[in-house]
Design an enzyme around this catalytic site. Structure first.
Site, PDB file in Angstrom:
ATOM      1  N   ASP A  11      35.480 -11.474 -20.839  1.00 27.67           N
ATOM      2  CA  ASP A  11      35.691 -12.462 -19.914  1.00 27.67           C
ATOM      3  C   ASP A  11      35.342 -13.651 -20.525  1.00 27.67           C
ATOM      4  OD1 ASP A  11      33.297 -12.620 -18.828  1.00 27.67           O
ATOM      5  OD2 ASP A  11      34.161 -12.351 -16.910  1.00 27.67           O
ATOM      6  N   HIS A  12      35.458 -14.770 -19.971  1.00 26.92           N
ATOM      7  CA  HIS A  12      34.932 -15.995 -20.237  1.00 26.92           C
ATOM      8  C   HIS A  12      33.442 -16.026 -20.352  1.00 26.92           C
ATOM      9  CE1 HIS A  12      35.671 -16.036 -15.800  1.00 26.92           C
ATOM     10  NE2 HIS A  12      34.707 -16.983 -15.655  1.00 26.92           N
ATOM     11  N   CYS A  68      30.664  -9.733 -20.161  1.00 31.59           N
ATOM     12  CA  CYS A  68      30.949 -10.338 -19.108  1.00 31.59           C
ATOM     13  C   CYS A  68      29.785 -10.917 -18.543  1.00 31.59           C
ATOM     14  CB  CYS A  68      31.811  -9.855 -17.744  1.00 31.59           C
ATOM     15  SG  CYS A  68      31.067  -8.598 -16.777  1.00 31.59           S
ATOM     16  N   GLY A  69      29.776 -11.951 -17.446  1.00 27.53           N
ATOM     17  CA  GLY A  69      28.640 -12.643 -17.035  1.00 27.53           C
ATOM     18  C   GLY A  69      27.413 -11.541 -16.730  1.00 27.53           C
ATOM     19  N   THR A  70      27.728 -10.407 -16.239  1.00 27.77           N
ATOM     20  CA  THR A  70      26.420  -9.810 -15.831  1.00 27.77           C
ATOM     21  C   THR A  70      26.620  -8.386 -16.800  1.00 27.77           C
ATOM     22  OG1 THR A  70      27.708  -8.838 -14.141  1.00 27.77           O
ATOM     23  CG2 THR A  70      25.843 -10.563 -13.667  1.00 27.77           C
ATOM     24  N   HIS A 101      21.970  11.207 -22.781  1.00 30.24           N
ATOM     25  CA  HIS A 101      22.059  11.934 -21.617  1.00 30.24           C
ATOM     26  C   HIS A 101      23.439  11.715 -20.956  1.00 30.24           C
ATOM     27  CE1 HIS A 101      17.509  12.350 -20.379  1.00 30.24           C
ATOM     28  NE2 HIS A 101      17.675  12.540 -21.668  1.00 30.24           N
ATOM     29  N   HIS A 136      22.643  18.406 -20.531  1.00 37.21           N
ATOM     30  CA  HIS A 136      23.235  17.212 -20.498  1.00 37.21           C
ATOM     31  C   HIS A 136      24.679  17.057 -20.523  1.00 37.21           C
ATOM     32  CE1 HIS A 136      19.478  15.466 -20.181  1.00 37.21           C
ATOM     33  NE2 HIS A 136      19.224  15.743 -21.523  1.00 37.21           N
TER      34      HIS A 136
HETATM   35  C1  RB5 Z   1      32.855 -14.198 -13.663  1.00 33.98           C
HETATM   36  O1  RB5 Z   1      32.367 -15.560 -13.189  1.00 33.98           O
HETATM   37  C2  RB5 Z   1      31.768 -13.098 -13.550  1.00 33.98           C
HETATM   38  O2  RB5 Z   1      31.990 -12.751 -12.200  1.00 33.98           O
HETATM   39  C3  RB5 Z   1      31.909 -12.173 -14.441  1.00 33.98           C
HETATM   40  O3  RB5 Z   1      31.759 -12.616 -15.853  1.00 33.98           O
HETATM   41  C4  RB5 Z   1      31.089 -11.080 -14.308  1.00 33.98           C
HETATM   42  O4  RB5 Z   1      29.657 -11.231 -14.341  1.00 33.98           O
HETATM   43  C5  RB5 Z   1      31.504  -9.881 -13.390  1.00 33.98           C
HETATM   44  O5  RB5 Z   1      30.731  -8.920 -13.192  1.00 33.98           O
END
Ligand code: RB5
Length: 150
Positions: A11-12, A68-70, A101, A136
């Site tokens: 994503d962004h 993505c962000g996280t 695993h 496993h």
């Molecule tokens: C977008 O702002 C953020 O929520 C997304 O990139 C991600 O971290 C979601 O899990």
């Protein structure tokens, strides 16, 4: 490591790292299918996770790499696709163990909390490790059976 196909998406929040990881993976010999996004404009990560995860589940790609962000949203969304075992990876140790695993077929990464260099090391560990099988295999088989029980 060569000749394998990777479904790459972000994503962004992961766009900048996706753009950097694409030529890096190609230089390592992987064929990369880029499922977007195409800019830092705000988008919804499930749209991109779904496309890339389906390509892996259908066998068009061998592995997925989603940023993505996280990495967490991408992991949750990708794991809704039958056949997917997506792991959100923040260390090389977890990357290796997710393959050995859990036979993970998608790595999800944080584009905001993990540096590009660390994510490259994580992907090297992920893509360089093999499933250990044995006990496993029984456990992963039980995970996949859950999909048929829903
Ligand atoms: C977008 O702002 C953020 O929520 C997304 O990139 C991600 O971290 C979601 O899990």
């Amino acid at each position: 490591m060569a000749q394998l196909r990777i479904a790459l998406a972000s994503d962004h929040g992961g766009f900048e790292q996706k753009e950097a990881l694409k030529p890096w993976l190609e230089d390592l010999g992987f064929t990369v299918d880029d499922f977007g996004c195409d800019s830092e404009e705000s988008v919804d990560y499930p749209d991109y996770a779904k496309r890339a995860a389906r390509a892996v589940a259908q066998g068009d790609d061998d592995y997925g790499v989603l940023v993505c962000g996280t990495g967490i949203g991408m992991m949750i969304a990708a794991n809704k696709v039958h056949g997917i075992r997506a792991a959100n990876l923040t260390s090389t140790e977890f990357a290796k163990l997710s393959r050995e695993h859990n036979n993970a077929n998608i790595a999800t990464l944080s584009g905001r909390f993990t540096s590009l260099e660390d994510n490259k090391a994580i992907l090297e560990a992920f893509l360089g490790a093999d499933f250990s099988g044995d006990r496993h295999a029984r456990r992963v088989e039980k995970i996949m059976t859950i999909e048929t029980e829903e």
